[in-house]
Write an enzyme that holds these catalytic residues in place. Sequence first.
Site, mmCIF file in Angstrom:
data_model
loop_
_atom_site.group_PDB
_atom_site.id
_atom_site.type_symbol
_atom_site.label_atom_id
_atom_site.label_comp_id
_atom_site.label_asym_id
_atom_site.label_seq_id
_atom_site.Cartn_x
_atom_site.Cartn_y
_atom_site.Cartn_z
ATOM 1 C CB SER A 22 -6.810 -8.312 -11.836
ATOM 2 O OG SER A 22 -6.905 -8.395 -13.238
ATOM 3 C CG ASN A 109 -3.342 -0.717 -21.082
ATOM 4 O OD1 ASN A 109 -3.276 -1.739 -20.400
ATOM 5 N ND2 ASN A 109 -2.274 -0.121 -21.582
ATOM 6 C CB THR A 154 -25.450 21.677 20.799
ATOM 7 O OG1 THR A 154 -25.601 22.317 22.065
ATOM 8 C CG2 THR A 154 -26.500 22.239 19.834
ATOM 9 C CG HIS A 155 -21.546 20.879 22.945
ATOM 10 N ND1 HIS A 155 -20.266 21.067 22.484
ATOM 11 C CD2 HIS A 155 -22.223 22.021 22.654
ATOM 12 C CE1 HIS A 155 -20.157 22.278 21.956
ATOM 13 N NE2 HIS A 155 -21.342 22.877 22.037
ATOM 14 C CB SER A 276 -25.987 -11.293 24.892
ATOM 15 O OG SER A 276 -25.025 -11.962 25.683
ATOM 16 C CE LYS A 282 -26.805 -5.967 26.262
ATOM 17 N NZ LYS A 282 -25.364 -6.096 26.087
ATOM 18 C CG ASN A 284 -26.585 -6.416 22.226
ATOM 19 O OD1 ASN A 284 -26.877 -5.763 23.223
ATOM 20 N ND2 ASN A 284 -25.894 -7.545 22.265
ATOM 21 C CD GLU A 289 -23.404 -2.223 18.500
ATOM 22 O OE1 GLU A 289 -22.304 -2.719 18.788
ATOM 23 O OE2 GLU A 289 -24.479 -2.609 19.010
ATOM 24 C CE LYS A 324 -9.842 -4.249 -12.417
ATOM 25 N NZ LYS A 324 -8.786 -3.244 -12.724
HETATM 26 N N1 ARG Z 1 -5.741 -6.689 -15.321
HETATM 27 C C1 ARG Z 1 -5.439 -5.346 -15.695
HETATM 28 C C2 ARG Z 1 -6.078 -4.368 -14.720
HETATM 29 O O1 ARG Z 1 -6.945 -4.727 -14.010
HETATM 30 C C3 ARG Z 1 -5.922 -5.066 -17.081
HETATM 31 C C4 ARG Z 1 -5.015 -4.235 -17.929
HETATM 32 C C5 ARG Z 1 -3.704 -4.826 -18.017
HETATM 33 N N2 ARG Z 1 -2.886 -4.203 -18.960
HETATM 34 C C6 ARG Z 1 -1.604 -4.491 -19.030
HETATM 35 N N3 ARG Z 1 -0.929 -3.959 -19.963
HETATM 36 N N4 ARG Z 1 -1.034 -5.280 -18.161
HETATM 37 O O2 ARG Z 1 -5.701 -3.230 -14.671
#
Ligand code: ARG
Length: 476
Positions: A22, A109, A154-155, A276, A282, A284, A289, A324
Amino acid sequence: MALWGGRFEENVSEATQEFGASLPVDKALYRQDIAGSIAHAAMLAHQGIISEEDARAIERGLRGIEADIDAGRFAFDINDEDIHMAIEAELTRRTGEAGARLHTGRSRNDQVATDTRLAAKALARDLMEANLGLRRALVQAAREAGDTVLPGMTHLQHAQPVLFSHHLLAYAWMLARDFARLAAAFDAADASPLGAAALAGTSYPLDRQMTAERLGFSRVIENSLDAVSDRDFLLDLEYACSVQAVHLSRLSEEIVLWSSQEFGFITLSDAFSTGSSIMPQKKNPDFAELIRGKTGRVVGDLVQLLVTVKGLPLAYNKDLQEDKEGALDAAHTLLACLGVMKGMVSTWTVNADRMRAVMARGHLAATDVADYLAKRGMPFREAHAVVGHLVLEAERRGVDIAELPLEVFQQASDLFDADIVGALDLDAVVAARTTRGGTAPSAVVEQMQLVEAGIEADSAAVEELSPVVAMGEGAA
Ligand code: ARG
């Protein structure tokens, strides 16, 4: 071998390592991770679990790593699965045994939950400030609009005339509620998981209150399983982002319509328009958007996390690693949208004459003609039918109801007097709507004061928030 490699005889393949990592996402949380580790080390020393000397070495080492990442000179290695391992491994390289003692009574964790909560607080706070910025711009635009009237719809059909300021303030109210949702998301994140020690608590005499306070958390999470498993604080943030993005998307849609040739109600500044590549004429409304388009992303981020969490048993599961990216994306996307919307609202030109001109043909005073009859004793339902016939007659003649001669009104009902002409004036129609929350200038002045008081109160509330660990820019 990874930091957890003791019981393994074989490494995962490079591709699998990359799949499981990650780091590309959570390196954005390096400031939060380092703050969490410094607080944890200080607490371990305070409790006599590690020496003061080790805690000082850990803090010094971590501050050095932070400075290196801030300066963009930290070489991240994908073999470090996540930001927690990357920093701990480097700390241990720099400080030896001291660094290797840091992870006492702690799990990744706990770290990931802590870092993510700290980040959620920082992002919620940034969003609250950006929300206030746009609300101020809307109030300013509403002030500048003065008594400009546009066809209320409205509408998407002409309904009744309203002040343009009234219309803009409607968005200020939506944003005020969005602020409250962000404040609730901030509060949800504002609790410390540190001390859960993976899932069950620990036999070390940790002081959870102390780490919470050092990190600016208002409270500790009271259940160690909940501490490492809960992601509702992120759902709250993403929901707050989603509703707000939807509000910006609705305003964007109006901006697209208003700036079209057909409406012509506003002209966007060149700074918030694009041309454009083929059609030289144009201009825009790309940015409106794009806000409308990016709303899909933000809502998608929320849905993704809801689905990710829905089947998970307690406590931590690796699925949670998918939490995340969407949350950061939702917050960053909305932040950008708020800034662009503020720029657009602050720089557009309002074409009051055009708004006035299109109202010449929409029978916008029809309700007031029915009200005129009802106030003279005719049951409203009957009055509605009489005016319906007058509208039909006006349509036949190709004119607005306000252009019908007095005789036509008087043929339709003997309750009509010459003063009906005044009742058809659109400024009078607007001025008559004096109910609380109505569009009469007098009511809108009062409403504007309430909106401004809300902005003041919310600005003060931002100052009262518990401390945040600001996001770092060095790992981008
Ligand atoms: N990289 C993990 C996450 O984003 C961190 C926690 C990982 N814990 C584990 N026991 N693998 O959730």
